[in-house]
Design a protein around this motif. Sequence first.
Motif, mmCIF file in Angstrom:
data_model
loop_
_atom_site.group_PDB
_atom_site.id
_atom_site.type_symbol
_atom_site.label_atom_id
_atom_site.label_comp_id
_atom_site.label_asym_id
_atom_site.label_seq_id
_atom_site.Cartn_x
_atom_site.Cartn_y
_atom_site.Cartn_z
ATOM 1 N N GLU A 116 -32.154 11.960 -23.275
ATOM 2 C CA GLU A 116 -31.797 12.463 -21.947
ATOM 3 C C GLU A 116 -32.939 12.254 -20.951
ATOM 4 O O GLU A 116 -32.700 11.912 -19.787
ATOM 5 C CB GLU A 116 -31.417 13.940 -22.024
ATOM 6 N N GLN A 117 -34.176 12.442 -21.405
ATOM 7 C CA GLN A 117 -35.317 12.207 -20.519
ATOM 8 C C GLN A 117 -35.390 10.741 -20.112
ATOM 9 O O GLN A 117 -35.639 10.415 -18.939
ATOM 10 C CB GLN A 117 -36.623 12.628 -21.200
ATOM 11 N N GLU A 118 -35.163 9.848 -21.059
ATOM 12 C CA GLU A 118 -35.219 8.420 -20.756
ATOM 13 C C GLU A 118 -34.095 8.029 -19.798
ATOM 14 O O GLU A 118 -34.310 7.259 -18.861
ATOM 15 C CB GLU A 118 -35.133 7.597 -22.055
ATOM 16 N N GLU A 119 -32.890 8.595 -20.001
ATOM 17 C CA GLU A 119 -31.776 8.308 -19.085
ATOM 18 C C GLU A 119 -32.086 8.806 -17.679
ATOM 19 O O GLU A 119 -31.784 8.126 -16.685
ATOM 20 C CB GLU A 119 -30.486 8.937 -19.600
ATOM 21 N N ILE A 141 -32.250 17.457 -32.171
ATOM 22 C CA ILE A 141 -32.523 18.035 -30.851
ATOM 23 C C ILE A 141 -33.605 17.241 -30.144
ATOM 24 O O ILE A 141 -33.470 16.890 -28.971
ATOM 25 C CB ILE A 141 -32.910 19.524 -30.979
ATOM 26 N N SER A 142 -34.678 16.930 -30.855
ATOM 27 C CA SER A 142 -35.776 16.157 -30.252
ATOM 28 C C SER A 142 -35.286 14.785 -29.805
ATOM 29 O O SER A 142 -35.631 14.318 -28.717
ATOM 30 C CB SER A 142 -36.920 15.999 -31.247
ATOM 31 N N THR A 143 -34.462 14.154 -30.620
ATOM 32 C CA THR A 143 -33.924 12.834 -30.270
ATOM 33 C C THR A 143 -33.049 12.926 -29.032
ATOM 34 O O THR A 143 -33.144 12.088 -28.130
ATOM 35 C CB THR A 143 -33.109 12.266 -31.452
ATOM 36 N N ASN A 144 -32.215 13.948 -28.968
ATOM 37 C CA ASN A 144 -31.342 14.125 -27.798
ATOM 38 C C ASN A 144 -32.159 14.379 -26.534
ATOM 39 O O ASN A 144 -31.846 13.839 -25.469
ATOM 40 C CB ASN A 144 -30.362 15.276 -28.021
ATOM 41 N N ILE A 145 -33.189 15.193 -26.649
ATOM 42 C CA ILE A 145 -34.043 15.485 -25.495
ATOM 43 C C ILE A 145 -34.720 14.206 -25.011
ATOM 44 O O ILE A 145 -34.726 13.910 -23.811
ATOM 45 C CB ILE A 145 -35.089 16.570 -25.836
ATOM 46 N N GLU A 146 -35.259 13.441 -25.936
ATOM 47 C CA GLU A 146 -35.936 12.196 -25.552
ATOM 48 C C GLU A 146 -34.958 11.215 -24.909
ATOM 49 O O GLU A 146 -35.280 10.566 -23.909
ATOM 50 C CB GLU A 146 -36.592 11.551 -26.778
#
Length: 102
Positions: free
Chosen positions: A77-80, A70-75
């Motif tokens: 998506e934030q970077e995108e 989840i943390s990896t996905n959030i990071e």
Amino acid sequence: METLKKIIKTIGAIIATIFFGITAIFLFDKHKDKKEETEKAEKAKKEKKDELEKKSADDIAADSPNPDTISTNIEREQEELRERIRDRLNKNIPGNGSSSNN
């Protein structure tokens, strides 16, 4: 003979009334159970919603079975999102020395 037919019809009517009465009782009882089940589920849903509203996003992610994903996905998506915003700003803002908005 006539009275015997009346007696048989009366007994048949009584048996039919008892049968339909018992059937109705079972149908209403099942309906009552289903209603109670629905109310119980709605109550549990509301309690869970209240509990989640009180928790922070970090706590919810930490409680999940795979918080790292989840943390990896959030990071990611934030970077995108940052890249899309950066690209849009670079596209809309003219560079130094440009005469397009003079």
